[in-house]
Design an enzyme around this catalytic site. Structure first.
Site, short mmCIF file in Angstrom:
data_model
loop_
_atom_site.label_atom_id
_atom_site.label_comp_id
_atom_site.label_asym_id
_atom_site.label_seq_id
_atom_site.Cartn_x
_atom_site.Cartn_y
_atom_site.Cartn_z
N LYS A 176 -67.48 -98.60 56.54
CA LYS A 176 -67.72 -100.04 56.56
C LYS A 176 -66.38 -100.74 56.72
CE LYS A 176 -69.58 -103.90 53.91
NZ LYS A 176 -70.07 -104.37 52.59
N TYR A 213 -65.42 -97.83 52.41
CA TYR A 213 -65.19 -99.24 52.69
C TYR A 213 -63.72 -99.45 53.02
CZ TYR A 213 -66.23 -104.28 52.11
OH TYR A 213 -66.44 -105.62 52.29
#
Length: 313
Positions: free
Chosen positions: A168, A143
């Site tokens: 992400k 992330y």
């Protein structure tokens, strides 16, 4: 599960990604029965995957044993119909611990959130995520946001790491994302997943879709799945008229309301789930509940979103 099966299951998403809120009872303890209902409803509504105990699920507020219990319930509720990805975070040692708890609970993958507090260089960040990947058989999605921002070269090295399946993006720098995607495509053959992880990702998904990023998280799916699915269908079919109607009439006003309070990306979503009839409780501190007037505005906005669907029909 190895990275390849997770990548295959998410390659052509049939719907948005579901990030369920975590349900608490009146005393603030976990309510796993309500949580199970919330996850089951999301899967039945058409989610492409369940991301349990991540940002919207208040990962930061969960004890390790609560985390494992929630992931286990999410896996049971999903019933193998869609993959379940669990959050992992804090420092490297704790992230590894959460990764192993997720594996024991039956998760299909991990969303590795930024390390706690520290501002680390690229070498340290790379080592952090490689150690997480080496400690578990679960595929890891990294992330990018806040204190974990990567150069294209670092993402190339992440993509070359066994067990790391994707990135992400919660930063929103489209120039950087284009360079990352280009570098990985050029230097690391094979599938590498990319996700739009910005808050209320529908607001920016048209831009990400142009980069080839088809996966995105949908907080709106938690409380208005029909609206979120209508957006997803319009996006994948190229229905510009519906996209504009939903963006102008629902998503932009929702984002403007969300921005009225710190932490509303979680607490306002949780209020939305309660407004739709499922009592998932309040958020845990340090988050706080939305102002009463903001909840009223949210209720009106939800009605507006469903009215837009009727107009479309």
């Amino acid at each position: 599960m190895t990275p390849a099966p997770l990548t295959e299951r998410l390659r052509d998403p049939r719907g948005p990604l579901f990030f369920p809120v975590t349900a608490y009872g009146p005393d603030g303890s976990l309510d796993l029965d309500v949580y199970r209902t919330h996850v089951r409803r999301g899967v039945a509504a058409g989610a492409a995957a369940v991301f349990a105990c991540c940002g919207t699920g208040e990962f930061h507020a969960l004890l390790p044993e609560e985390f494992e219990a929630c992931v286990r319930v999410a896996v049971e509720a999903a019933g193998g119909r869609v993959p379940v990805v669990a959050g992992a975070g804090y420092g490297t040692a704790l992230a590894v611990r959460y990764a192993r708890l997720a594996g024991a609970a039956g998760a299909d993958g991990l969303l590795a959130m930024p390390p706690y507090l520290v501002l680390a260089g690229q070498e340290g960040l790379l080592r952090h995520y490689r150690e997480i990947a080496a400690a578990t058989a679960l595929p890891v999605i990294v992330y990018q946001r806040d204190n974990a921002v990567f150069t294209p070269r670092t993402v190339v090295e992440l993509a070359r790491t066994d067990g790391i399946a994707g990135l992400k993006d919660g930063l929103g720098d489209l120039d950087l994302m284009q360079r990352i995607i280009s570098a990985v495509r050029t230097e690391v053959p094979g599938d590498f997943l990319y996700f739009n992880g910005l808050p209320t990702a529908e607001q920016t998904q048209l831009a990400y879709h142009a980069l080839g990023v088809t996966l995105y998280s949908s907080a709106v799916f938690c409380f208005a799945p029909e609206v979120a699915l209508a957006y997803h269908r319009a996006l994948t079919s190229g229905d510009t008229a519906t996209l504009r109607r939903l963006l102008d009439g629902f998503y932009r006003p929702f984002v403007e309301l969300r921005d009225q309070g710190r932490g509303y990306a979680v607490s306002l979503v949780k209020a939305g789930v309660r407004l739709r009839g499922l009592d998932v409780g309040e958020v845990r501190p340090p988050l706080h509940e939305p102002a009463e007037d903001h909840v009223k505005q949210l209720a009106q906005l939800i009605e507006r979103g469903y009215a837009l669907l009727e107009e479309d029909a």
